[in-house]
Scaffold this motif. Structure first.
Motif: not given
Ligand code: URA
Length: 422
Positions: A203-205, A209-210, A240-241, A341, A343, A345-346, A404
């Motif tokens: 995921g994003k974090g 990524k997939n 993702e979270e 969502n 984020d 990563l953020k 976020c």
């Protein structure tokens, strides 16, 4: 042999021989191959990939570049666990005492965090007095006496990975299945366990990524481990979270304690339960379903938490003194709706900027800062309800944290927590 010919070969999508791979590792470590030559080869590997045999040979050459931990003095099957790195991932702190309370010995080495990912050693150092360094004799003695020890990675374990990883970090060559698999597996194989459970974050974090790329990495690592005679299990899990509610060293230790006491966040609780059951299944050579029953029992009867206390106390830590900043601010939502969502990563970067993580290896960190999220993806929040609490010791911008979160009128289906177990 000549490094330029080897670079050209990989550039032209040819397969490198074992001798060529050994030559590269040996000569990069002794300085004959320069950083600019190695980065060029790493980029060619990133772009053109490696075949199964090449990845295996690369892992072996890296593994053989340094010391290997011998755990053969410890009785039974030794099980290790590794996460490819995520935000709020404190599973190790929960899993190890569960597994050890069921008679599976754990002798683990962990690292510190760098960048947005946290490290287990940093989390444990937020407990007053906790000692992360031990001699080999004391490490083994502790495992023999209480069945659990976790220390900071020491000695000359896989020096090739240290040098290559530092270069990958600054040359845009981190994201490669061959390079990630050989990096993770060489370190796991050097740590001496008989069975390895790997949690590949997706995921994003996360680095992957997939699910497709994570599956490819997982399959490669499983094949490498099995070729070395290890029992392997690979989990592909959602990043993702953030995992759980807390992100930041001391805050995460508190959340791990809550989870061991049966009051943890549901996602963290579930993932720990599944990972621990797999480790126990390997450790006691029993089916996973039987292991699950045992794990449930030690969580319910308090034995897992007692083992945690015993472990922390043995390593000098005072469980009642966990560093948490006394400066905190609760942030309330200005909107009403579903959280669709967060984020990860953020959040990871913002918490690092609060002081919980490092930009450079030498940086000092602030164990007491971080965030506690109050609503997760899929939950409904009313205007004025608490969104998160920030624990700080320096200035920050509230909007950065609020940004976020995405709050929407429509509910979004939540992604699965465990995508696959391989
Ligand atoms: N973690 C590692 O140890 N190595 C990588 O290459 C990526 C993540």
């Amino acid at each position: 042999m000549n490094i330029i010919e080897i670079i050209e070969k990989k550039k032209n999508k040819e397969i490198l021989t074992n001798e060529e791979i050994e030559y590269v590792i040996e000569n990069f470590l002794n300085g004959n191959i320069k950083d600019y030559q190695m980065s060029s080869l790493l980029m060619a590997i990133c772009i053109n990939g490696m075949e199964k045999d090449e990845i295996f040979n690369l892992t072996k050459a890296m593994l053989d570049s340094g010391d290997k931990i011998d755990l053969s003095e410890i009785k039974g099957t030794k099980v290790d666990k590794h996460s490819s790195g995520g935000i709020g991932d404190k599973t190790t702190l929960v899993l190890l005492p569960i597994v050890a309370s069921l008679g599976v010995n754990v002798a683990k080495m962990s690292g510190r965090g760098l960048g947005f990912t946290g490290g287990t050693i940093d989390k444990l150092e937020s407990i007053d007095g906790f000692e992360v360094e031990k001699s080999r004799e004391d490490f083994l003695k502790q495992v023999e006496e209480i069945g659990i020890a976790l220390v900071s990675q020491s000695g000359n374990l896989v020096p090739a990975d240290k040098k290559i990883y530092a270069l990958r970090d600054v040359s845009g060559t981190v994201e490669s299945t061959a390079l990630i698999a050989s990096s993770i597996m060489s370190k796991k194989l050097a740590s001496g366990a008989d069975a390895i459970v790997l949690d590949v974050k997706v995921g994003k974090g996360a680095l992957m990524k997939n699910v497709e790329s994570a599956r490819k990495l997982g399959k490669t690592m499983k094949e490498i481990g099995e070729a070395f005679g290890k029992k392997m299990s690979i989990f592909l899990t959602n990043m993702e979270e953030p995992l759980g509610y807390a992100v930041g060293n001391g805050l995460e230790v508190k959340e791990a304690i809550d989870t061991l006491k049966g009051n943890g966040p549901k996602d963290l609780e579930y993932l720990c339960f599944k990972l621990a059951s797999q480790m126990v299944s390997f450790g006691l050579s029993i089916p996973v379903e039987e292991a699950e029953e045992k794990v449930k029992e030690v969580l319910k009867n308090g034995k897992a938490y007692q083992k945690f206390e015993e472990w922390i106390t043995y390593q000098g830590g005072d469980i009642n003194k966990i560093e948490i900043s006394s400066n905190y601010q609760e942030i309330r939502s200005s909107k009403e709706g579903f959280i669709t969502n967060i984020d990860a990563l953020k959040i990871g970067y913002l918490v690092k900027d609060l002081g919980a993580g490092r930009n450079k290896k030498e940086d000092e960190i602030d164990y007491g800062v971080g965030v506690v999220i109050h609503k997760k993806v899929g939950e409904y929040i009313k205007q004025g309800e608490s969104l998160l609490t920030i624990y700080y010791n320096k200035e920050y911008k509230e909007e950065d944290f609020i940004n976020c979160f995405i709050i929407s009128d429509k509910q979004k289906e939540k992604n699965k927590l465990i995508y696959e177990i391989m």
